[in-house]
Design a protein around this motif. Structure first.
Motif, PDB file in Angstrom:
ATOM      1  N   CYS A  48       0.846  -1.188   0.000  1.00 65.67           N
ATOM      2  CA  CYS A  48       0.000   0.000   0.000  1.00 65.67           C
ATOM      3  C   CYS A  48       0.877   1.232   0.000  1.00 65.67           C
ATOM      4  O   CYS A  48       1.809   1.334   0.798  1.00 65.67           O
ATOM      5  CB  CYS A  48      -0.875   0.031   1.250  1.00 65.67           C
ATOM      6  SG  CYS A  48      -1.812  -1.468   1.461  1.00 65.67           S
ATOM      7  N   VAL A  51      -2.090   5.340   0.797  1.00 65.79           N
ATOM      8  CA  VAL A  51      -3.520   5.026   0.792  1.00 65.79           C
ATOM      9  C   VAL A  51      -4.269   5.964   1.743  1.00 65.79           C
ATOM     10  O   VAL A  51      -3.838   6.216   2.875  1.00 65.79           O
ATOM     11  CB  VAL A  51      -3.758   3.563   1.211  1.00 65.79           C
ATOM     12  CG1 VAL A  51      -5.256   3.296   1.421  1.00 65.79           C
ATOM     13  CG2 VAL A  51      -3.212   2.627   0.145  1.00 65.79           C
ATOM     14  N   VAL A  53      -8.536   7.493   2.648  1.00 64.11           N
ATOM     15  CA  VAL A  53      -9.976   7.323   2.410  1.00 64.11           C
ATOM     16  C   VAL A  53     -10.687   8.607   2.811  1.00 64.11           C
ATOM     17  O   VAL A  53     -10.358   9.218   3.836  1.00 64.11           O
ATOM     18  CB  VAL A  53     -10.551   6.151   3.234  1.00 64.11           C
ATOM     19  CG1 VAL A  53     -12.045   6.000   2.975  1.00 64.11           C
ATOM     20  CG2 VAL A  53      -9.836   4.852   2.904  1.00 64.11           C
ATOM     21  N   THR A  86     -11.275   1.326   8.669  1.00 64.06           N
ATOM     22  CA  THR A  86     -11.400   1.923   7.337  1.00 64.06           C
ATOM     23  C   THR A  86     -10.318   1.377   6.419  1.00 64.06           C
ATOM     24  O   THR A  86     -10.568   1.040   5.254  1.00 64.06           O
ATOM     25  CB  THR A  86     -11.274   3.454   7.451  1.00 64.06           C
ATOM     26  OG1 THR A  86     -12.353   3.940   8.244  1.00 64.06           O
ATOM     27  CG2 THR A  86     -11.305   4.107   6.086  1.00 64.06           C
ATOM     28  N   CYS A  90     -10.189  -1.260   2.799  1.00 64.18           N
ATOM     29  CA  CYS A  90      -9.615  -0.916   1.498  1.00 64.18           C
ATOM     30  C   CYS A  90      -9.029  -2.155   0.832  1.00 64.18           C
ATOM     31  O   CYS A  90      -8.874  -2.197  -0.385  1.00 64.18           O
ATOM     32  CB  CYS A  90      -8.490   0.109   1.645  1.00 64.18           C
ATOM     33  SG  CYS A  90      -9.021   1.700   2.227  1.00 64.18           S
ATOM     34  N   ARG A  93     -11.808  -4.004  -0.978  1.00 65.38           N
ATOM     35  CA  ARG A  93     -12.736  -3.082  -1.653  1.00 65.38           C
ATOM     36  C   ARG A  93     -14.132  -3.105  -1.041  1.00 65.38           C
ATOM     37  O   ARG A  93     -15.121  -2.895  -1.736  1.00 65.38           O
ATOM     38  CB  ARG A  93     -12.785  -3.379  -3.161  1.00 65.38           C
ATOM     39  CG  ARG A  93     -11.434  -3.129  -3.796  1.00 65.38           C
ATOM     40  CD  ARG A  93     -11.474  -3.068  -5.289  1.00 65.38           C
ATOM     41  NE  ARG A  93     -12.399  -2.074  -5.818  1.00 65.38           N
ATOM     42  CZ  ARG A  93     -12.459  -1.754  -7.106  1.00 65.38           C
ATOM     43  NH1 ARG A  93     -11.649  -2.311  -7.968  1.00 65.38           N
ATOM     44  NH2 ARG A  93     -13.325  -0.865  -7.523  1.00 65.38           N
ATOM     45  N   ASN A  95     -14.977  -0.870   0.980  1.00 69.58           N
ATOM     46  CA  ASN A  95     -15.374   0.541   1.030  1.00 69.58           C
ATOM     47  C   ASN A  95     -16.197   0.952  -0.193  1.00 69.58           C
ATOM     48  O   ASN A  95     -16.914   1.942  -0.146  1.00 69.58           O
ATOM     49  CB  ASN A  95     -14.136   1.438   1.141  1.00 69.58           C
ATOM     50  CG  ASN A  95     -13.608   1.483   2.558  1.00 69.58           C
ATOM     51  OD1 ASN A  95     -14.368   1.343   3.503  1.00 69.58           O
ATOM     52  ND2 ASN A  95     -12.308   1.656   2.706  1.00 69.58           N
ATOM     53  N   ASP A  96     -16.085   0.157  -1.257  1.00 72.61           N
ATOM     54  CA  ASP A  96     -16.909   0.445  -2.445  1.00 72.61           C
ATOM     55  C   ASP A  96     -18.391   0.436  -2.098  1.00 72.61           C
ATOM     56  O   ASP A  96     -19.197   1.075  -2.763  1.00 72.61           O
ATOM     57  CB  ASP A  96     -16.692  -0.639  -3.521  1.00 72.61           C
ATOM     58  CG  ASP A  96     -15.303  -0.570  -4.118  1.00 72.61           C
ATOM     59  OD1 ASP A  96     -14.431   0.057  -3.486  1.00 72.61           O
ATOM     60  OD2 ASP A  96     -15.105  -1.130  -5.202  1.00 72.61           O
ATOM     61  N   VAL A 103     -11.449   5.994  -2.110  1.00 73.42           N
ATOM     62  CA  VAL A 103     -10.109   5.546  -1.738  1.00 73.42           C
ATOM     63  C   VAL A 103      -9.111   6.176  -2.685  1.00 73.42           C
ATOM     64  O   VAL A 103      -9.325   6.184  -3.900  1.00 73.42           O
ATOM     65  CB  VAL A 103     -10.023   4.004  -1.810  1.00 73.42           C
ATOM     66  CG1 VAL A 103      -8.611   3.536  -1.492  1.00 73.42           C
ATOM     67  CG2 VAL A 103     -11.030   3.361  -0.871  1.00 73.42           C
ATOM     68  N   TYR A 115      -7.239  -1.315  -7.447  1.00 78.60           N
ATOM     69  CA  TYR A 115      -8.241  -0.307  -7.828  1.00 78.60           C
ATOM     70  C   TYR A 115      -8.184   0.024  -9.309  1.00 78.60           C
ATOM     71  O   TYR A 115      -8.723   1.024  -9.752  1.00 78.60           O
ATOM     72  CB  TYR A 115      -8.080   0.941  -6.950  1.00 78.60           C
ATOM     73  CG  TYR A 115      -8.608   0.679  -5.547  1.00 78.60           C
ATOM     74  CD1 TYR A 115      -9.917   0.999  -5.218  1.00 78.60           C
ATOM     75  CD2 TYR A 115      -7.823   0.056  -4.591  1.00 78.60           C
ATOM     76  CE1 TYR A 115     -10.422   0.724  -3.965  1.00 78.60           C
ATOM     77  CE2 TYR A 115      -8.314  -0.229  -3.332  1.00 78.60           C
ATOM     78  CZ  TYR A 115      -9.618   0.107  -3.015  1.00 78.60           C
ATOM     79  OH  TYR A 115     -10.129  -0.170  -1.777  1.00 78.60           O
TER      80      TYR A 115
END
Lengths: 299, 302
Positions: A48, A51, A53, A86, A90, A93, A95-96, A103, A115
């Protein structure tokens, strides 16, 4: 997929035979490399970079640079509101699914950008399973709970075997083998959570994400789940969010400490403070905020 | 204990006494309110009891096989309610086949798939709520203008059933949405986290979990439609039908037959009307009872 057309514009998620670690080429070799190899040298499952959000434009998390290695337990700890839940969402996914969540930054999964517009979040979640804070079995039988994933993903052959293996893997088989057709909501909280883990295992994922999996459980159930996490690392990569520092110390190979920054405007935002081997985070952290937290002076 | 400590303790004791007294005053108010609630319930129950006893007294002597086998007749000795009973059953079938799938589909779309905060969706939701408050006679006028004359269906059973279905839509949609909303989000998240599509999660988990609530709402909506009279008078349900009705024939339903019989001068028809009311009541109580049984049987704790 048509085997003759694999060199052309196949989507990255399902491209067969590509030499780099495409998602579909993930195989047993990838998983079994563990044991005495130092954790920093194991394969990087998630890389990552930067990253962050935002929820409806409000930043909840920023600038997380974190590598998560294979066949290990990585714990995310930190005070409430630091963005650790949170962040974990990620990684598959989830959070989609939250309206207004956005994100940014890059999450590479075995080198592939999670992504990328061509990546199907459904495919991602097949490979990266998740267990939630509160056990959430479906209101149906134990068997049907485990069989749900394989059924929707078309893995219908030898379903009985698959269910049995998943339950055994989650150390639940002996307790439920005689009542597979009974409702899952009749199980105890700890059993329900192990059922949820078995449900995630039944679709043969690569990674298991756990978002505070023990926060609703008693100490005995918690201990059972912790043993389970440790035993899972031979085949899986485990990422766990926990409020409980002792838990992180007990199960995690790597620990990432998140905290809350107050910006100039007064807005609170989660940040990653430090990530290191668990023993170092708890005995000799590099950052004084980490030290303040793990010694109980803050948070 | 010194004097100051004693005074402090007395003060504290006084404060506690006062607060406890305050609770007693409230409990008097609570008692009065409870009495009022009991009284309201009793008034309702007495009214219902009187109605039931009167109907049973008038109707039981006429509740015989002829009521179910014979057609309406000018001769009360031979009059029965068979065509009306058949028509009421047919109406129920049409409702199940048309209004129910549309209502459940609408609820599933609005609750599970519709984008949140979309103006058009908000407008549709507002309209559905308003539709539930529209007087039934207005639905009758719509049916007359649109189905009977506009589409030239004529005063047939199908037209009447469709208009009852339209009237039933908002009730069932709202009840179904409530049922879907009662399924916790954790179920959806759990399904999605396993790599299921939203549709798979809705179809395999959310909808089955919501079925008891949806069924309860649907049955209650249907039982209201079965007991409805006004819109059917508007779309031309005949009052005298002596043949077995079909979808595209003239028809009368139980409530209209009752209305018709009560208007007739002969005493016997009053008794027949009461007997038909008993039949209608039994059907409605059975439907509602089934809904309640279903709700209790499949009630879930999350």
């Amino acid at each position: 997929m048509d085997p003759t057309s694999d060199s052309t514009a196949a989507p990255p998620v399902t491209a067969p035979g590509t030499p780099s670690a495409g998602l579909a080429t993930l195989s047993v070799e990838d998983r079994t490399a563990s044991g005495s190899v130092p954790i920093e040298e194991r394969e990087v499952v998630f890389d990552c970079q930067g990253v962050g959000v935002r929820y409806n434009g409000k930043r909840a998390l920023r600038d997380v640079d974190l590598r998560i290695h294979a066949n290990a337990v990585t714990a995310l700890i930190g005070p409430s509101g630091c963005g650790k839940s949170t962040f974990i969402r990620c990684l598959n996914r989830m959070n989609d699914l939250i309206p207004g969540a956005a994100v940014d930054g890059a999450v590479a999964y075995h080198g592939e950008d999670l992504y990328d517009p061509q990546v199907d979040p459904i495919e991602v979640r097949k490979r990266i399973g998740m267990v939630f804070q509160k056990p959430n079995p479906f209101p149906k039988s134990i068997y049907d709970n485990i069989a749900f994933g394989p059924r929707v993903l078309g893995m219908k052959d030898q379903l009985d075997d698959r269910v049995e293996q998943a339950l055994k893997r989650a150390a639940l088989w002996d307790e439920v083998k005689d009542r597979l057709k009974e409702g899952a909501l009749g199980l105890s909280g700890g059993q329900q959570q192990r059922l949820c883990i078995a449900r995630a295992l039944a679709v043969e994922p690569d990674v298991i994400l756990m978002d505070e999996p023990c926060s609703a459980l008693d100490p005995i159930s918690t201990s059972a789940i912790e043993d389970l996490m440790l035993s899972l690392t031979d085949e899986y990569t485990v990422v766990i969010v926990t409020h409980n520092m002792q838990q992180a110390a007990r199960v995690a190979d790597m620990t990432a400490f998140f905290s809350v920054d107050q910006g100039e405007t007064g807005a609170r935002c989660g940040v990653l403070v430090e990530v290191d081997r668990t023993e170092r985070i708890f005995t000799n952290p590099a950052n004084e905020r980490t030290e303040a937290y793990v010694t109980g002076r803050f948070g | 204990m010194n004097a100051a400590g004693r005074i402090a303790q007395d003060r504290a004791g006084l404060a506690v006494r006062e607060s406890l007294a305050g609770r007693r005053n409230r409990s008097v108010a609570a008692g009065v309110f409870l009495g009022y609630l009991l009284l309201s319930t009793v008034v309702g129950l007495i009214a219902l009891g009187v109605l039931l006893v009167t109907i049973l007294q008038d109707g039981l002597p006429y509740l015989d096989a002829m009521l179910f086998t014979n057609s309406p007749s000018a001769n009360p000795e031979r009059a029965g309610a068979r065509p009306a009973i058949i028509a009421s059953i047919l109406v129920a079938v049409v409702l199940i086949a048309t209004a129910l799938p549309i209502a459940v589909g609408t609820a599933v779309y609005l609750e599970e798939f519709a984008p949140k905060g979309n103006r058009l969706i908000d407008l549709i939701e507002l309209n559905i709520q308003n539709l539930a408050a529209v007087p039934s006679i207005i639905f009758g006028i719509l049916g007359l203008a649109f189905l009977v004359r506009g589409l030239d269906l004529g005063p047939v059973l199908l037209a009447g059933a469709l208009i009852l279905g339209l009237q039933m839509l908002p009730t069932v949609i709202i009840a179904s949405r409530e049922a879907l909303r009662a399924v916790p989000d954790s179920v959806r998240q759990g399904g999605m986290a396993l790599g299921a599509t939203r549709w798979q999660v809705v179809w395999r988990e959310v909808l089955p979990a919501a079925i008891p609530g949806i069924a309860t709402g649907s049955i209650l909506g249907m039982s209201r439609a079965i007991g409805e009279t006004a819109p059917l008078l508007m779309v031309g349900a005949a009052t005298f039908v002596s043949f077995n009705p079909g979808l595209l024939t003239q028809y009368t339903v139980l409530p209209i037959l009752i209305y018709q019989w009560i208007k007739l001068p002969q005493e016997m028809f009053q008794g027949l009307a009461a007997a038909a009311i008993i039949v209608l009541l039994v059907i409605l109580v059975a439907m509602n009872g089934f809904a309640i049984w279903m709700r209790n049987r499949y009630e879930r704790k999350w």
